[in-house]
Motif scaffolding. Structure first.
Motif, PDB file in Angstrom:
ATOM      1  N   MET A  63      -5.736 -12.770  13.697  1.00  0.00           N
ATOM      2  CA  MET A  63      -4.837 -12.072  12.777  1.00  0.00           C
ATOM      3  C   MET A  63      -4.286 -13.025  11.708  1.00  0.00           C
ATOM      4  O   MET A  63      -4.103 -12.633  10.555  1.00  0.00           O
ATOM      5  CB  MET A  63      -3.665 -11.458  13.563  1.00  0.00           C
ATOM      6  N   ALA A  64      -4.052 -14.281  12.100  1.00  0.00           N
ATOM      7  CA  ALA A  64      -3.587 -15.263  11.107  1.00  0.00           C
ATOM      8  C   ALA A  64      -4.660 -15.515  10.048  1.00  0.00           C
ATOM      9  O   ALA A  64      -4.349 -15.681   8.860  1.00  0.00           O
ATOM     10  CB  ALA A  64      -3.210 -16.566  11.809  1.00  0.00           C
ATOM     11  N   GLN A  65      -5.939 -15.532  10.479  1.00  0.00           N
ATOM     12  CA  GLN A  65      -7.026 -15.696   9.521  1.00  0.00           C
ATOM     13  C   GLN A  65      -7.091 -14.503   8.576  1.00  0.00           C
ATOM     14  O   GLN A  65      -7.285 -14.656   7.359  1.00  0.00           O
ATOM     15  CB  GLN A  65      -8.353 -15.855  10.278  1.00  0.00           C
ATOM     16  N   SER A  66      -6.913 -13.293   9.126  1.00  0.00           N
ATOM     17  CA  SER A  66      -6.894 -12.093   8.284  1.00  0.00           C
ATOM     18  C   SER A  66      -5.706 -12.128   7.324  1.00  0.00           C
ATOM     19  O   SER A  66      -5.822 -11.740   6.156  1.00  0.00           O
ATOM     20  CB  SER A  66      -6.821 -10.842   9.161  1.00  0.00           C
ATOM     21  N   ASP A  97      -9.548  -0.536  13.122  1.00  0.00           N
ATOM     22  CA  ASP A  97     -10.426  -1.439  13.860  1.00  0.00           C
ATOM     23  C   ASP A  97     -10.313  -2.826  13.231  1.00  0.00           C
ATOM     24  O   ASP A  97     -10.843  -3.092  12.147  1.00  0.00           O
ATOM     25  CB  ASP A  97     -11.877  -0.936  13.799  1.00  0.00           C
ATOM     26  N   PHE A  98      -9.600  -3.713  13.915  1.00  0.00           N
ATOM     27  CA  PHE A  98      -9.315  -5.027  13.332  1.00  0.00           C
ATOM     28  C   PHE A  98     -10.562  -5.883  13.200  1.00  0.00           C
ATOM     29  O   PHE A  98     -10.643  -6.732  12.311  1.00  0.00           O
ATOM     30  CB  PHE A  98      -8.247  -5.753  14.163  1.00  0.00           C
ATOM     31  N   HIS A  99     -11.560  -5.700  14.071  1.00  0.00           N
ATOM     32  CA  HIS A  99     -12.776  -6.486  13.958  1.00  0.00           C
ATOM     33  C   HIS A  99     -13.550  -6.101  12.700  1.00  0.00           C
ATOM     34  O   HIS A  99     -14.013  -6.971  11.950  1.00  0.00           O
ATOM     35  CB  HIS A  99     -13.644  -6.292  15.210  1.00  0.00           C
ATOM     36  N   LEU A 100     -13.672  -4.780  12.443  1.00  0.00           N
ATOM     37  CA  LEU A 100     -14.342  -4.344  11.216  1.00  0.00           C
ATOM     38  C   LEU A 100     -13.551  -4.777   9.984  1.00  0.00           C
ATOM     39  O   LEU A 100     -14.126  -5.169   8.964  1.00  0.00           O
ATOM     40  CB  LEU A 100     -14.520  -2.830  11.235  1.00  0.00           C
ATOM     41  N   MET A 101     -12.241  -4.694  10.084  1.00  0.00           N
ATOM     42  CA  MET A 101     -11.402  -5.117   8.963  1.00  0.00           C
ATOM     43  C   MET A 101     -11.587  -6.605   8.676  1.00  0.00           C
ATOM     44  O   MET A 101     -11.707  -7.016   7.517  1.00  0.00           O
ATOM     45  CB  MET A 101      -9.931  -4.827   9.283  1.00  0.00           C
ATOM     46  N   LEU A 283      -6.299  -2.479   0.971  1.00  0.00           N
ATOM     47  CA  LEU A 283      -5.630  -3.768   1.166  1.00  0.00           C
ATOM     48  C   LEU A 283      -4.167  -3.605   1.586  1.00  0.00           C
ATOM     49  O   LEU A 283      -3.676  -4.337   2.455  1.00  0.00           O
ATOM     50  CB  LEU A 283      -5.718  -4.590  -0.120  1.00  0.00           C
ATOM     51  N   GLY A 284      -3.467  -2.641   0.984  1.00  0.00           N
ATOM     52  CA  GLY A 284      -2.070  -2.428   1.347  1.00  0.00           C
ATOM     53  C   GLY A 284      -1.915  -2.029   2.803  1.00  0.00           C
ATOM     54  O   GLY A 284      -1.026  -2.521   3.510  1.00  0.00           O
ATOM     55  N   LEU A 285      -2.785  -1.130   3.273  1.00  0.00           N
ATOM     56  CA  LEU A 285      -2.744  -0.711   4.683  1.00  0.00           C
ATOM     57  C   LEU A 285      -3.078  -1.882   5.589  1.00  0.00           C
ATOM     58  O   LEU A 285      -2.417  -2.096   6.614  1.00  0.00           O
ATOM     59  CB  LEU A 285      -3.713   0.446   4.900  1.00  0.00           C
ATOM     60  N   TRP A 286      -4.107  -2.649   5.237  1.00  0.00           N
ATOM     61  CA  TRP A 286      -4.471  -3.802   6.057  1.00  0.00           C
ATOM     62  C   TRP A 286      -3.331  -4.821   6.112  1.00  0.00           C
ATOM     63  O   TRP A 286      -3.084  -5.423   7.160  1.00  0.00           O
ATOM     64  CB  TRP A 286      -5.732  -4.461   5.496  1.00  0.00           C
ATOM     65  N   ASP A 287      -2.659  -5.006   5.006  1.00  0.00           N
ATOM     66  CA  ASP A 287      -1.537  -5.947   4.963  1.00  0.00           C
ATOM     67  C   ASP A 287      -0.455  -5.548   5.962  1.00  0.00           C
ATOM     68  O   ASP A 287       0.027  -6.365   6.765  1.00  0.00           O
ATOM     69  CB  ASP A 287      -0.969  -5.993   3.545  1.00  0.00           C
ATOM     70  N   VAL A 288      -0.073  -4.276   5.928  1.00  0.00           N
ATOM     71  CA  VAL A 288       0.971  -3.789   6.835  1.00  0.00           C
ATOM     72  C   VAL A 288       0.510  -3.868   8.287  1.00  0.00           C
ATOM     73  O   VAL A 288       1.252  -4.317   9.171  1.00  0.00           O
ATOM     74  CB  VAL A 288       1.381  -2.354   6.460  1.00  0.00           C
ATOM     75  N   LYS A 289      -0.706  -3.452   8.551  1.00  0.00           N
ATOM     76  CA  LYS A 289      -1.204  -3.417   9.926  1.00  0.00           C
ATOM     77  C   LYS A 289      -1.356  -4.829  10.504  1.00  0.00           C
ATOM     78  O   LYS A 289      -1.029  -5.060  11.683  1.00  0.00           O
ATOM     79  CB  LYS A 289      -2.543  -2.691   9.979  1.00  0.00           C
ATOM     80  N   VAL A 290      -1.828  -5.765   9.700  1.00  0.00           N
ATOM     81  CA  VAL A 290      -1.962  -7.142  10.189  1.00  0.00           C
ATOM     82  C   VAL A 290      -0.596  -7.744  10.485  1.00  0.00           C
ATOM     83  O   VAL A 290      -0.409  -8.431  11.503  1.00  0.00           O
ATOM     84  CB  VAL A 290      -2.736  -7.996   9.161  1.00  0.00           C
ATOM     85  N   THR A 291       0.356  -7.490   9.608  1.00  0.00           N
ATOM     86  CA  THR A 291       1.712  -8.000   9.839  1.00  0.00           C
ATOM     87  C   THR A 291       2.291  -7.426  11.134  1.00  0.00           C
ATOM     88  O   THR A 291       2.867  -8.156  11.953  1.00  0.00           O
ATOM     89  CB  THR A 291       2.620  -7.656   8.651  1.00  0.00           C
ATOM     90  N   ARG A 292       2.149  -6.119  11.334  1.00  0.00           N
ATOM     91  CA  ARG A 292       2.646  -5.486  12.569  1.00  0.00           C
ATOM     92  C   ARG A 292       1.918  -6.040  13.796  1.00  0.00           C
ATOM     93  O   ARG A 292       2.544  -6.320  14.828  1.00  0.00           O
ATOM     94  CB  ARG A 292       2.465  -3.971  12.488  1.00  0.00           C
ATOM     95  N   ARG A 295       3.109  -9.490  14.815  1.00  0.00           N
ATOM     96  CA  ARG A 295       4.415  -9.439  15.476  1.00  0.00           C
ATOM     97  C   ARG A 295       4.290  -8.898  16.894  1.00  0.00           C
ATOM     98  O   ARG A 295       4.962  -9.379  17.819  1.00  0.00           O
ATOM     99  CB  ARG A 295       5.377  -8.585  14.655  1.00  0.00           C
ATOM    100  N   ILE A 296       3.440  -7.909  17.089  1.00  0.00           N
ATOM    101  CA  ILE A 296       3.238  -7.355  18.436  1.00  0.00           C
ATOM    102  C   ILE A 296       2.602  -8.399  19.343  1.00  0.00           C
ATOM    103  O   ILE A 296       3.026  -8.589  20.497  1.00  0.00           O
ATOM    104  CB  ILE A 296       2.363  -6.085  18.357  1.00  0.00           C
ATOM    105  N   LEU A 297       1.574  -9.100  18.855  1.00  0.00           N
ATOM    106  CA  LEU A 297       0.918 -10.128  19.659  1.00  0.00           C
ATOM    107  C   LEU A 297       1.878 -11.269  19.988  1.00  0.00           C
ATOM    108  O   LEU A 297       1.830 -11.836  21.089  1.00  0.00           O
ATOM    109  CB  LEU A 297      -0.305 -10.668  18.914  1.00  0.00           C
ATOM    110  N   HIS A 298       2.744 -11.597  19.044  1.00  0.00           N
ATOM    111  CA  HIS A 298       3.737 -12.649  19.295  1.00  0.00           C
ATOM    112  C   HIS A 298       4.658 -12.248  20.445  1.00  0.00           C
ATOM    113  O   HIS A 298       4.994 -13.077  21.307  1.00  0.00           O
ATOM    114  CB  HIS A 298       4.535 -12.912  18.023  1.00  0.00           C
TER     115      HIS A 298
END
Length: 810
Positions: A63-66, A97-101, A283-292, A295-298
Motif C-alpha cells: 500500500m505504501a508503494q501504491s 481489487d488492490f492487486h489489480l489497482m 485516481l481519486g477513488l484509489w487515493d481514498v481507498k489506499v489511504t483508508r 490506516r486499517i492495516l496499521h
C-alpha cells in the motif's frame, strides 16, 4: 470512584477498556467498521515487535508503494492541469481489487516516467535554444552598438598583442553581480561587461529571472579563466560567431531548432496527458481507498493472534456511552466477512493510564483548547470549561472595559459567528484560523467589555449620563448635590456604574486608580479561592480524604484568613463615610501590622483620637472623629489576632500532616494485607510497599512553601487587571484629546480639514493599537491569570487524550 454520571462540562467521559475476539478472516472488516464509528482507540498489543516483523507488514509495504505512485501521478496531473475526480460516498464504500489497482498504477508509472523524462529533456533543450537565440540577438545589437561601446572595445584592442574574444551566456540575475566581481578580480580588470535582464523568457518552469551577460576579454588565458568561473556558476555559455554573416546563420538555425523542438514538446505533453486522462477518473477513488487501507492495516498490526492463527484479539478504549456502538460495528464486520462465529466482547482490566475524552461542541471547543493549552486534563479530574465561559471574558473585560471599543469588537466577532459556515470551508491562513476558532471567546469578551465599559462609564474615553448625575458643578468648580439626589447630608448614588461627574473632577485619576486596584484584588482573591474550592471537588470525587483534610482545608483557611480578610476590609472601607480623605486608614498598613504588630490598631489622626475616650475608642469617639482611630469595625484587633493564629496553624498543618497521614495510611494497609503477604500472594505490586516518607515530606514541604509564598505573588499578579485597565483608559483619552478634541477647539479656516485628518488617524490608531494590540495583550494576561493563578490550584493537566481510530478524518 464516585460520580460516574457527571456531565461532560465538568469531567471527561467514563472510559471502558474492551477486549474483542474475532475470527482472523473477519479482522479487516471489523477494524473497518470500528473505524467508521470513530470512538474507539485500539491499543497496540505488539509494541515489542518491530514494524517490519508484524503480521501485515508486506501488505502495508504494498500500500505504501501504491501511495507513492499515486503521489507521483497526482503531481503530474497538477502540472498538466488534468482534473482528478473526487469519489462520492457510494464509490468509497465499494470494494476495490488492490492487486489489480497496483498493477495498473505500476504500468501507468512506468509509461509516465518515460514520457516525463523525455518531456523534461526536450523542455530543457528548448530552454537552451531560446537562450541561444537571445544571446545571438544581443550580440548583434552589441557589435552594431553605440560609439561608447566601440570606444571601450577599441581601447581594449590597442595593445594588439593578444586576440580579443567574448564569452556570452545566461545566468540567474541573483548570480550576475557575484560573477562579475569574481571575473573582474581574476582578469585584473582587463575585460568589458555588458548585461541585459530578460526576465523569464526561457520558458522553463519555475525559473527565476535571468540575465544575458557578455564578457569581452583579450587572450586565451583570460578566456580559460572566465569559462571555468562560468562553469562553477552553472552559466549557460554559447560561442557566438565573430562575423555578422555567421551570426545570422546561427540565428536562423536556432529558430528552426526552436520550432522543431516546440513541435516535439507539444506531442510529448499530449502523450503525457493521454496517460493521465486514462487514470484520472479512478485516481481519486484509489487515493481514498489506499489511504483508508493503510490506516486499517496499521491498526490490524496492533492486534494479537492465537497460537493457531484462527482468532484475533482487539483491545482498546472507548467511552462507556459508545460501547453499544462498538459492539454493533464488530457484529456488522463479522457478518460482512461471512463468518458464522460470533465475536466475544468483554470488559478487560489494564494498568495503563485512562485516556481523556470530551463530547464537544463549537461553542465550548475554544474554551477546551485554552484549558488544554495548560495541559491535557487527567482522567475525570474537574475541567473548568463552564467556569471559563464567565471568568475568562470577565477578566478580559476588566482590562478592556470600554463601551465603544467593546461594540467594535462585538461587530467583528458577530461577523465571524454569522459567517462561520463559509469561513470554515476556506483556507484563511494560520493566524485567521486561530481567530476564527476562538470566535465565541471573542464574542463573550466583547460582551463583557461592553458591560465593564458601562460600569466604568467610558465610551471612547468619554462619559455618558444615562441615569442622571447626582451632582452638578457650581461656578466655583465644586461638586454639589442636585435637588433630585439630595438625601440628608449626602447625595444618592448613581444608578449603575461611575457617576459621569467624575470625568470633570480634578482627582478623577486618583479615584479610578483606587477603585480599579481594589476591584482587581477582590476579583483575583475570589478567583484563587474558587480554584482552591475546585480542588476540594477533585479530592471528594476521587475519595482522597488525606488531600481534602490536610491540603484543601489548611489552604482555604490560610487564603481566607489573610487575603479573604483583605477583601472584607475593602468592602468595609467602601461602605464607610470618612470626614476627610486623610482619616481613611490604609489597608496595606492594616494588613502588615496584623502580622508585625498583632493586636495593635494604629490611629490615622492622633489629634482626633485625643478627644476620644481611650478606654472605649470605638463607641465614644465624636462623629467628626469617626474612622480616624484606625478601626473599621468593633473588636478589630481581636479578630486580627485570631486570623493570624489561624494562618499560622494552617501553614504548620499543610506542612506536617500530609506526609504523616500518608504514612499512617500505608501502615494500616500493610497491616490489613499482612496475611496475604505471609501466604506469598504478591500479585499486586502496590506502591504502598515502596513508600518513602522522607521523599514525600520534602515534596510536600516544597509544595506548601510554594503555596504560601505564591499566595502573595499570585495576589499581586492580579494587579495587572488594574494596570492594563488604566493603560487602556489613558490611551483612549490621549488619542481622543490629541487627535479630535484639540482640533474641534481650534477656530481657523482649516478646522474642518484638521478634524477630518485627526478623525482618520484616530480611527487608525484605535483599530491598530486599542483593538488589535490591546486585545491581544489583555487576552494573554487573562490567559496567564487562568493558567498560573487559577488552574494550578486544582488542575494537574498530566493526562492524555483519547485518539480514536476514525476513518472519516485524516
Amino acid at each position: 470512584m464516585e460520580g460516574e454520571e457527571e456531565g461532560v462540562l465538568w469531567r471527561s467521559e467514563t472510559m471502558n477498556y474492551i477486549q474483542i475476539t474475532v475470527p482472523v478472516g473477519s479482522l479487516h472488516d471489523c477494524i473497518e467498521e470500528i473505524g467508521s464509528v470513530g470512538v474507539c482507540e485500539i491499543a497496540d498489543l505488539n509494541s515489542d515487535v518491530p514494524p517490519m516483523q508484524r503480521s501485515f507488514a508486506s501488505e502495508l509495504a504494498m500500500m505504501a508503494q501504491s501511495r507513492r505512485r499515486i503521489d507521483v501521478i497526482r503531481r503530474e496531473c497538477d502540472v498538466g492541469h488534468v482534473y482528478v475526480f473526487d469519489p462520492d460516498e457510494q464509490e468509497v464504500a465499494s470494494q476495490v481489487d488492490f492487486h489489480l489497482m497496483n498493477e495498473a498504477l505500476a504500468l501507468c508509472e512506468k509509461d509516465l516516467t518515460e514520457c516525463v523524462k523525455d518531456r523534461d529533456q526536450i523542455a530543457k533543450n528548448l530552454s537552451n535554444h531560446v537562450k541561444t537565440k537571445i544571446i545571438i540577438e544581443k550580440a548583434m545589437e552589441l557589435f552594431a552598438g553605440t560609439n561608447q561601446d566601440r570606444e571601450e572595445m577599441v581601447e581594449l584592442l590597442e595593445t594588439g598583442l593578444t586576440t580579443v574574444g567574448a564569452v556570452c551566456g545566461v545566468l540567474p540575475q541573483t548570480l550576475r553581480e557575484p560573477f562579475i566581481r569574481v571575473v573582474f578580480r581574476m582578469t585584473h580588470g582587463n575585460c568589458v561587461f555588458r548585461h541585459w535582464d530578460i526576465g523569464n523568457e526561457s520558458e522553463e518552469p519555475q525559473q527565476e529571472p535571468l540575465s544575458v551577460l557578455f564578457v569581452i576579454h583579450k587572450g586565451k588565458v583570460s578566456r580559460s579563466k572566465i569559462e571555468k568561473v562560468a562553469q562553477q556558476f552553472n552559466m549557460y555559455v554559447f560561442n557566438v560567431a565573430l562575423d555578422e554573416h555567421s551570426r545570422r546563420n546561427q540565428l536562423q538555425q536556432t529558430e528552426e531548432k526552436i520550432r522543431d523542438t516546440l513541435t516535439v514538446l507539444n506531442k510529448t505533453k499530449s502523450a503525457v496527458n493521454t496517460i493521465l486522462f486514462d487514470v484520472a477518473e479512478q485516481l481519486g477513488l484509489w487515493d481514498v481507498k489506499v489511504t483508508r487501507e493503510m490506516r486499517i492495516l496499521h491498526e490490524m498490526n496492533k492486534c494479537s493472534f492465537s497460537s493457531n492463527d484462527k482468532t484475533a484479539v482487539i483491545e482498546g478504549w472507548c467511552p462507556l456511552y459508545a460501547a453499544d456502538f462498538v459492539t454493533q460495528s464488530v457484529n456488522r464486520g463479522c457478518a460482512r466477512g461471512g463468518m458464522m462465529i460470533e465475536p466475544v466482547i468483554r470488559t478487560a482490566h489494564t494498568r495503563t493510564r485512562y485516556p481523556t475524552w470530551f463530547v464537544r461542541n463549537a461553542f465550548l471547543d475554544s474554551f477546551y483548547a485554552i484549558i488544554e493549552g495548560y495541559g491535557v486534563p487527567r482522567y475525570q479530574e474537574f475541567v473548568p470549561s463552564a467556569i471559563y465561559v464567565i471568568s475568562f471574558p470577565l477578566l478580559f473585560g476588566i482590562m478592556f472595559g470600554d463601551v465603544g471599543h467593546g461594540f467594535m469588537l462585538l461587530f467583528f466577532s458577530l461577523l465571524l459567528v454569522m459567517d462561520s459556515d463559509r469561513l470554515f470551508r476556506r483556507e484563511n491562513g494560520e493566524i485567521l484560523d486561530i481567530v476564527f476558532q476562538g470566535r465565541y471567546v471573542l464574542l463573550l469578551m466583547s460582551v463583557f467589555s461592553i458591560y465593564m465599559g458601562f460600569l466604568y462609564n467610558e465610551f471612547f474615553s468619554l462619559s455618558f449620563d444615562l441615569f442622571g448625575s447626582a451632582y452638578r458643578i457650581s461656578k466655583s468648580g465644586e461638586a454639589q448635590c442636585t435637588a433630585e439626589s439630595q438625601n440628608g447630608n449626602s447625595c444618592d448614588a448613581y444608578l449603575f456604574g461611575l457617576d459621569p461627574v467624575w470625568k470633570q473632577s480634578t482627582n478623577e485619576l486618583a479615584f479610578t486608580n483606587s477603585l480599579k486596584m481594589k476591584l482587581s484584588l477582590v476579583v483575583g482573591i475570589l478567583h484563587m479561592a474558587g480554584g482552591i474550592a475546585l480542588s476540594a471537588m477533585n479530592h471528594l470525587y476521587f475519595a482522597n480524604s488525606i488531600e481534602f483534610w490536610h491540603t484543601f482545608i489548611p489552604r482555604i483557611l490560610f487564603l481566607v484568613s489573610v487575603f479573604g480578610y483583605l477583601v472584607v476590609l475593602i468592602f468595609l472601607k467602601w461602605g464607610m463615610n470618612f470626614p476627610s480623605t486623610h482619616c481613611a486608614p490604609s489597608l496595606l498598613t492594616i494588613l502588615m501590622n496584623m502580622f508585625l504588630r498583632p493586636g495593635t490598631i494604629e490611629p490615622v489622626d492622633a489629634k482626633c483620637i485625643d478627644r476620644c475616650n481611650d478606654d472605649r475608642p470605638w463607641a465614644d469617639c465624636d462623629k467628626e472623629c469617626f474612622g480616624c482611630n484606625g478601626y473599621l469595625f468593633p473588636h478589630q484587633e481581636t479578630v486580627q489576632i485570631v486570623l493570624v493564629c489561624i494562618s499560622a496553624v494552617s501553614v504548620v498543618w499543610m506542612l506536617v500532616m500530609p506526609p504523616l497521614a500518608k504514612r499512617w495510611e500505608v501502615a494500616e494497609n500493610l497491616s490489613a494485607r499482612r496475611p496475604e503477604l505471609m501466604l506469598g500472594d504478591e500479585s499486586d505490586d502496590d506502591e504502598e510497599t515502596r513508600f518513602d516518607f522522607m521523599e514525600e515530606a520534602v515534596n510536600n514541604a516544597v509544595h506548601s512553601f510554594e503555596f504560601v509564598l505564591g499566595g502573595l505573588s499570585n495576589t499581586a499578579s492580579y494587579l495587572r487587571l488594574w494596570a492594563l485597565s488604566l493603560a487602556h483608559s489613558q490611551l483612549s483619552v490621549i488619542f481622543w484629546e490629541k487627535l479630535i478634541a484639540e482640533q474641534l477647539k481650534a477656530s481657523t479656516s482649516t478646522t474642518w480639514l484638521m478634524v477630518m485628518v485627526g478623525t482618520s488617524i484616530w480611527l487608525f490608531v484605535t483599530i491598530g493599537v486599542l483593538l488589535i494590540l490591546e486585545t491581544l495583550s489583555a487576552f494573554l494576561h487573562a490567559l496567564r491569570l487562568h493558567w498560573v493563578e487559577f488552574q494550578n490550584k486544582f488542575y494537574a493537566g498530566d493526562g492524555r487524550k483519547l485518539t480514536p481510530f476514525d476513518l472519516d478524518t485524516n
